[in-house]
Design an enzyme around this catalytic site. Structure first.
Site, PDB file in Angstrom:
ATOM      1  N   ARG A  42       0.653  -1.471  -0.029  1.00 58.60           N
ATOM      2  CA  ARG A  42      -0.043   0.241  -0.057  1.00 58.60           C
ATOM      3  C   ARG A  42       0.932   1.314   0.113  1.00 58.60           C
ATOM      4  O   ARG A  42       0.138   2.209  -0.496  1.00 58.60           O
ATOM      5  CB  ARG A  42      -0.934   0.191   1.231  1.00 58.60           C
ATOM      6  CG  ARG A  42      -2.157  -1.216   1.083  1.00 58.60           C
ATOM      7  CD  ARG A  42      -2.717  -1.081   2.482  1.00 58.60           C
ATOM      8  NE  ARG A  42      -2.152  -1.704   3.364  1.00 58.60           N
ATOM      9  CZ  ARG A  42      -2.587  -1.996   4.612  1.00 58.60           C
ATOM     10  NH1 ARG A  42      -3.635  -1.454   5.199  1.00 58.60           N
ATOM     11  NH2 ARG A  42      -1.754  -2.259   5.582  1.00 58.60           N
ATOM     12  N   ARG A  51      -4.173  -2.673  -8.303  1.00 59.16           N
ATOM     13  CA  ARG A  51      -5.102  -3.387  -7.428  1.00 59.16           C
ATOM     14  C   ARG A  51      -6.380  -3.026  -7.272  1.00 59.16           C
ATOM     15  O   ARG A  51      -7.216  -3.514  -6.750  1.00 59.16           O
ATOM     16  CB  ARG A  51      -4.336  -3.461  -5.720  1.00 59.16           C
ATOM     17  CG  ARG A  51      -3.580  -4.554  -5.227  1.00 59.16           C
ATOM     18  CD  ARG A  51      -4.283  -5.978  -5.171  1.00 59.16           C
ATOM     19  NE  ARG A  51      -5.377  -5.882  -4.289  1.00 59.16           N
ATOM     20  CZ  ARG A  51      -5.652  -5.763  -3.124  1.00 59.16           C
ATOM     21  NH1 ARG A  51      -4.712  -5.579  -2.324  1.00 59.16           N
ATOM     22  NH2 ARG A  51      -6.936  -5.773  -2.633  1.00 59.16           N
ATOM     23  N   ASP A  87      -0.552 -13.636   0.628  1.00 54.47           N
ATOM     24  CA  ASP A  87      -1.305 -13.528   1.850  1.00 54.47           C
ATOM     25  C   ASP A  87      -1.080 -14.776   2.661  1.00 54.47           C
ATOM     26  O   ASP A  87      -1.126 -15.877   2.152  1.00 54.47           O
ATOM     27  CB  ASP A  87      -2.724 -13.265   1.946  1.00 54.47           C
ATOM     28  CG  ASP A  87      -3.100 -12.778   3.406  1.00 54.47           C
ATOM     29  OD1 ASP A  87      -3.247 -13.800   4.109  1.00 54.47           O
ATOM     30  OD2 ASP A  87      -2.981 -11.368   3.777  1.00 54.47           O
TER      31      ASP A  87
END
Length: 355
Positions: A42, A51, A87
């Site tokens: 981010r 994204r 993730d």
């Protein structure tokens, strides 16, 4: 085969003499290698752009997108290693666990594991469950050339904490209740997760990853005796499962100052250190035969450039006597970090440590 053996194959040869892998093997380096946890994410405007409109778990299953996101910080910052964009819950989703990553919350599990019957949700992970992972790794290896790719997985304890709690938890009440109250169920849960994690890392290594990092984000919630008895066997099983590949194995957790020696004992070649323990003290706790990774406070990057460089110098000075040092943050890049601050930090470490 160990992390100190020269592997065979074209890809490994291209990366073998990189500063990052030399540091992992505790060999002399041309400069201290740098990479950042959450370097792909981010903090980068180009990440937010690619994204846009794509959910987190969905993005992890799109090889071309994973490749682009993983490469972004390598292009921008000139870091010495890439970290596979994924993730920790991806392998759980791949075997059919009903979960989602909710923005602003994190992983949320529809049916938490609380009983022995609930264990049946956890079947073994097969390579065919994650074909997109192998494809993305192969694409990345082709793009990265001599820059190593670090494989990624969540450690059994941290995965268990999400599965038992049903989501992120501050106090891990349900997790610790199972660990203390039904130690056999807990051991069986972690053993299954160790198998799933091992399989997930093997897919990445066999596709070309040059090293792997096991993230144990929440294990700092435990006392050393509880870690040794209730967690270390499962983490050790993961490290042992991938030991034959000869790739360096990194172990990292947050708030683990009291656990550093045990985390190294679990089988890692490199122990990650958060910002709470200076590296010269960390090496005393870990003992000989391990490289260290870390460990500037991620929040320091919000300070003026001179302050960042002062803190970076402190880390480098504390690392001066280490057998092997990989410069990193003490945890992940914070979302609002100025990307230029990261680029400057890479340049500063490279300049200060050029040999």
């Amino acid at each position: 085969m160990s992390a100190n053996d020269r592997p065979t194959g074209q890809q490994q040869t291209a990366t073998y003499d990189s500063a990052f892998l030399k540091a992992c093997r505790r060999e002399p380096v041309p400069h201290t290698p740098v990479w950042f946890m959450r370097q792909a994410g981010r903090s980068l405007p180009e990440y937010r752009k690619v994204r846009e409109g794509t959910a987190m778990l969905e993005s992890c299953m799109m090889p071309e997108l994973v490749t682009e996101i993983t490469l972004q910080p390598v292009r921008r910052h000139g870091v010495d290693a890439a970290i596979y964009f994924s993730d920790i819950v991806v392998p759980l989703k791949a075997i059919g666990i009903d979960l989602d990553i909710k923005p602003g919350v994190g992983p949320v599990v529809e049916k938490p594991i609380r009983t022995r019957a609930d264990l049946e949700q956890l079947r073994p992970l097969e390579p065919d469950d994650v074909p997109y992972v192998a494809e993305a790794v192969r694409m990345l290896v082709g793009e990265l050339g001599g820059t190593p790719l670090i494989g990624f997985a969540g450690a059994p304890f941290t995965l268990a904490s999400y599965l038992v709690e049903g989501g992120p938890s501050r106090n891990h009440e349900h997790t610790k209740a199972m660990m203390y109250g039904d130690p056999q169920l807990w051991a069986d849960l972690l053993d299954r997760l160790a198998g799933i994690t091992s399989a997930f890392l093997k897919v990445q290594i066999e596709a070309g990853a040059s090293a792997v990092q096991l993230f144990d984000s929440w294990v700092g919630a435990l006392a050393p005796a509880d870690y040794r008895r209730s967690v270390m066997p499962a983490s050790a099983k993961v490290f042992e499962a991938v030991s034959g590949y000869g790739v360096p194995r990194i172990h990292f957790g947050v708030g683990t100052g009291e656990l550093l020696g045990l985390m190294g004992e679990a089988g890692a070649d490199v122990v990650g250190v958060d910002w709470r323990v200076p590296l010269d003290e960390a090496v005393r706790r870990v003992g000989p035969g391990k490289a260290l990774q870390g460990n500037i406070d991620p929040a320091v990057l919000f300070a003026p450039r001179e302050a960042v460089e002062t803190k970076a110098r402190e880390v480098l000075d504390a690392a001066a006597g280490l057998e092997g040092h990989i410069f990193n943050l003490g945890h992940g890049v914070l979302p609002n970090t100025d990307p230029a601050a990261l680029t400057r930090l890479v340049e500063y470490v490279h300049e200060q440590t050029a040999r």
